[in-house]
Design a protein around this motif. Structure first.
Motif, PDB file in Angstrom:
ATOM      1  N   UNK A  33      62.826 -33.922  74.707  1.00  8.42           N
ATOM      2  CA  UNK A  33      61.407 -34.143  74.985  1.00  8.42           C
ATOM      3  C   UNK A  33      61.134 -35.625  74.772  1.00  8.42           C
ATOM      4  N   UNK A  34      60.586 -36.281  75.778  1.00  7.52           N
ATOM      5  CA  UNK A  34      60.290 -37.713  75.668  1.00  7.52           C
ATOM      6  C   UNK A  34      58.786 -37.923  75.739  1.00  7.52           C
ATOM      7  N   UNK A  35      58.218 -38.352  74.623  1.00  7.65           N
ATOM      8  CA  UNK A  35      56.789 -38.632  74.544  1.00  7.65           C
ATOM      9  C   UNK A  35      56.576 -40.135  74.678  1.00  7.65           C
ATOM     10  N   UNK A  36      55.830 -40.532  75.681  1.00 10.06           N
ATOM     11  CA  UNK A  36      55.469 -41.935  75.865  1.00 10.06           C
ATOM     12  C   UNK A  36      54.016 -42.086  75.456  1.00 10.06           C
ATOM     13  N   UNK A  37      53.803 -42.746  74.337  1.00  7.33           N
ATOM     14  CA  UNK A  37      52.460 -42.909  73.778  1.00  7.33           C
ATOM     15  C   UNK A  37      52.033 -44.349  74.042  1.00  7.33           C
ATOM     16  N   UNK A  75      50.337 -49.689  66.200  1.00  6.47           N
ATOM     17  CA  UNK A  75      51.564 -48.975  66.490  1.00  6.47           C
ATOM     18  C   UNK A  75      51.744 -47.723  65.632  1.00  6.47           C
ATOM     19  N   UNK A  76      51.334 -47.773  64.372  1.00  4.26           N
ATOM     20  CA  UNK A  76      51.549 -46.613  63.502  1.00  4.26           C
ATOM     21  C   UNK A  76      50.556 -45.496  63.784  1.00  4.26           C
ATOM     22  N   UNK A  77      49.373 -45.855  64.247  1.00  5.39           N
ATOM     23  CA  UNK A  77      48.437 -44.839  64.730  1.00  5.39           C
ATOM     24  C   UNK A  77      49.040 -44.136  65.945  1.00  5.39           C
ATOM     25  N   UNK A  78      49.649 -44.910  66.836  1.00  7.92           N
ATOM     26  CA  UNK A  78      50.297 -44.328  68.013  1.00  7.92           C
ATOM     27  C   UNK A  78      51.475 -43.443  67.609  1.00  7.92           C
ATOM     28  N   UNK A  79      52.230 -43.865  66.622  1.00  6.39           N
ATOM     29  CA  UNK A  79      53.348 -43.050  66.144  1.00  6.39           C
ATOM     30  C   UNK A  79      52.862 -41.730  65.565  1.00  6.39           C
ATOM     31  N   UNK A  80      51.737 -41.760  64.884  1.00  2.00           N
ATOM     32  CA  UNK A  80      51.172 -40.511  64.365  1.00  2.00           C
ATOM     33  C   UNK A  80      50.781 -39.566  65.499  1.00  2.00           C
ATOM     34  N   UNK A  81      50.312 -40.116  66.609  1.00  2.00           N
ATOM     35  CA  UNK A  81      50.017 -39.272  67.772  1.00  2.00           C
ATOM     36  C   UNK A  81      51.289 -38.613  68.283  1.00  2.00           C
ATOM     37  N   UNK A  82      52.393 -39.368  68.279  1.00  2.00           N
ATOM     38  CA  UNK A  82      53.664 -38.799  68.678  1.00  2.00           C
ATOM     39  C   UNK A  82      54.123 -37.707  67.738  1.00  2.00           C
ATOM     40  N   UNK A  83      53.966 -37.951  66.447  1.00  2.00           N
ATOM     41  CA  UNK A  83      54.333 -36.929  65.451  1.00  2.00           C
ATOM     42  C   UNK A  83      53.557 -35.640  65.680  1.00  2.00           C
ATOM     43  N   UNK A  84      52.281 -35.762  65.938  1.00  2.75           N
ATOM     44  CA  UNK A  84      51.432 -34.588  66.121  1.00  2.75           C
ATOM     45  C   UNK A  84      51.878 -33.740  67.307  1.00  2.75           C
ATOM     46  N   UNK A  89      63.364 -30.217  67.215  1.00  2.00           N
ATOM     47  CA  UNK A  89      63.864 -29.999  65.855  1.00  2.00           C
ATOM     48  C   UNK A  89      63.965 -31.315  65.094  1.00  2.00           C
ATOM     49  N   UNK A  90      64.312 -32.390  65.827  1.00  2.00           N
ATOM     50  CA  UNK A  90      64.385 -33.730  65.240  1.00  2.00           C
ATOM     51  C   UNK A  90      63.550 -34.691  66.063  1.00  2.00           C
ATOM     52  N   UNK A  91      62.994 -35.689  65.383  1.00  2.43           N
ATOM     53  CA  UNK A  91      62.204 -36.708  66.048  1.00  2.43           C
ATOM     54  C   UNK A  91      62.816 -38.069  65.758  1.00  2.43           C
ATOM     55  N   UNK A  92      62.860 -38.926  66.788  1.00  2.00           N
ATOM     56  CA  UNK A  92      63.323 -40.300  66.630  1.00  2.00           C
ATOM     57  C   UNK A  92      62.402 -41.199  67.445  1.00  2.00           C
ATOM     58  N   UNK A  93      62.141 -42.388  66.931  1.00  2.47           N
ATOM     59  CA  UNK A  93      61.260 -43.336  67.607  1.00  2.47           C
ATOM     60  C   UNK A  93      62.112 -44.404  68.277  1.00  2.47           C
ATOM     61  N   UNK A  94      62.060 -44.431  69.599  1.00  6.19           N
ATOM     62  CA  UNK A  94      62.831 -45.380  70.402  1.00  6.19           C
ATOM     63  C   UNK A  94      61.833 -46.206  71.202  1.00  6.19           C
ATOM     64  N   UNK A  95      61.484 -47.365  70.683  1.00  7.24           N
ATOM     65  CA  UNK A  95      60.375 -48.118  71.260  1.00  7.24           C
ATOM     66  C   UNK A  95      60.804 -48.951  72.464  1.00  7.24           C
ATOM     67  N   UNK A  96      59.827 -49.476  73.176  1.00  6.15           N
ATOM     68  CA  UNK A  96      60.087 -50.235  74.399  1.00  6.15           C
ATOM     69  C   UNK A  96      61.028 -51.398  74.103  1.00  6.15           C
ATOM     70  N   UNK A 174      59.374 -31.512  58.717  1.00  2.00           N
ATOM     71  CA  UNK A 174      59.086 -32.335  57.536  1.00  2.00           C
ATOM     72  C   UNK A 174      58.218 -33.521  57.933  1.00  2.00           C
ATOM     73  N   UNK A 175      58.602 -34.175  59.024  1.00  2.00           N
ATOM     74  CA  UNK A 175      57.913 -35.402  59.447  1.00  2.00           C
ATOM     75  C   UNK A 175      56.448 -35.170  59.777  1.00  2.00           C
ATOM     76  N   UNK A 176      56.130 -34.040  60.376  1.00  2.00           N
ATOM     77  CA  UNK A 176      54.748 -33.764  60.763  1.00  2.00           C
ATOM     78  C   UNK A 176      53.797 -33.756  59.567  1.00  2.00           C
ATOM     79  N   UNK A 177      54.318 -33.404  58.408  1.00  2.00           N
ATOM     80  CA  UNK A 177      53.485 -33.349  57.204  1.00  2.00           C
ATOM     81  C   UNK A 177      53.430 -34.674  56.458  1.00  2.00           C
ATOM     82  N   UNK A 178      54.112 -35.690  56.991  1.00  2.00           N
ATOM     83  CA  UNK A 178      54.181 -36.990  56.323  1.00  2.00           C
ATOM     84  C   UNK A 178      53.874 -38.081  57.353  1.00  2.00           C
ATOM     85  N   UNK A 179      52.633 -38.201  57.722  1.00  4.33           N
ATOM     86  CA  UNK A 179      52.285 -39.154  58.764  1.00  4.33           C
ATOM     87  C   UNK A 179      52.380 -40.591  58.243  1.00  4.33           C
ATOM     88  N   UNK A 180      52.457 -41.524  59.184  1.00  9.97           N
ATOM     89  CA  UNK A 180      52.549 -42.936  58.836  1.00  9.97           C
ATOM     90  C   UNK A 180      51.259 -43.394  58.162  1.00  9.97           C
TER      91      UNK A 180
END
Length: 262
Positions: A33-37, A75-84, A89-96, A174-180
């Motif tokens: 799944x690729x989320x572009x925020x 950027x961290x507000x945007x990352x929280x949108x991605x987390x939500x 099963x796993x999330x990784x942040x691969x930025x532009x 785990x990550x969803x409960x620990x936002x930036x």
């Protein structure tokens, strides 16, 4: 099958975005799944993202691309949108500008870590790999100076951010409960990684090394451009997690070490 959520944060990133999009699209692993925020870009970023989504939809793989564009608070507000929104099963942040080094990078992670044979509840809390630094054309510059130990713990980051954010795969539940923490402008990723590792250890989940390079990191990020402010913030993050005295003594050692390396 393990599902990966890749989150890419963009804002007027047309100059470096295509390499990232191609890198994700070329992954041979199926369930991605690729989320572009996007932060309401005014350049060609969104048209590039839409063209990429069409290419992905027409391909044979099981890649899902979701694009969201609206103003954000950094950027961290945007990352929280991605987390939500993440459903993997796993999330990784691969930025532009960042990319996977090989087309089979995600497949290698699954096989090296033995994820296909593990029940969902037993999946490691964190998977962590190595990082190479590349220039704006994607050319290799050097291996990242800081390297993770064979046995990483949440205390390991006392020595610095030993795992690059783009090489840090967190269990999404785990990550969803620990936002930036958006109070930090440049170092909320350091704080977040420490908290994810701490929580993983608290509930008895291992932090598992991948044992290979899993990310190409673009040399000129926001932290690089704001180096002094970033260092001040990281000091505050370390104080928060490791205490005032220990953080001060460790930074005294960092200064001494830097002098003797010259």
């Amino acid at each position: 099958m393990i599902k990966f959520t890749v989150v890419t944060i963009t804002y007027n990133a047309a100059a470096v975005l295509q390499r990232t999009l191609d890198s994700v699209l070329q992954q041979t692993y199926e369930d991605v799944e690729h989320l572009i925020i996007d932060g309401a870009s005014t350049d060609a970023t969104l048209s590039m993202a839409e063209a990429y989504k069409q290419r992905s939809d027409q391909s044979d793989g099981d890649h899902q691309v979701i694009i969201q564009s609206e103003p954000d608070h950094g950027i961290y507000d945007a990352m929280n949108k991605g987390l939500t929104q993440a459903s993997g099963d796993y999330i990784v942040f691969m930025n532009a500008g960042d990319s996977f080094p090989q087309a089979d990078t995600l497949e290698q992670i699954v096989h090296r870590c033995g994820l296909e044979s593990l029940p969902t509840d037993d999946l490691p809390g964190v998977l962590y790999g190595l990082t190479d630094i590349v220039d704006s054309e994607g050319r290799f510059l050097r291996h990242r100076r800081l390297q993770p130990p064979a046995q990483l713990t949440w205390r390991s980051f006392r020595q610095g951010m030993l795992v690059c954010h783009q090489a840090f795969y967190a269990r999404t539940d785990i990550a969803k409960n620990l936002q930036y923490d958006t109070r930090y402008r440049f170092s909320a990723d350091v704080d977040w990684c420490i908290r994810v590792m701490h929580e993983s250890e608290r509930i008895g989940l291992p932090l598992q090394p991948i044992g290979c390079v899993v990310a190409n990191y673009l040399d000129e990020g926001a932290t690089t451009k704001n180096h002094k402010a970033s260092l001040r913030e990281r000091y505050l993050v370390m104080q928060r997690h490791y205490g005032i005295v220990q953080t001060f003594l460790l930074h005294c050692w960092f200064v001494v070490r830097a002098v003797f390396r010259r």
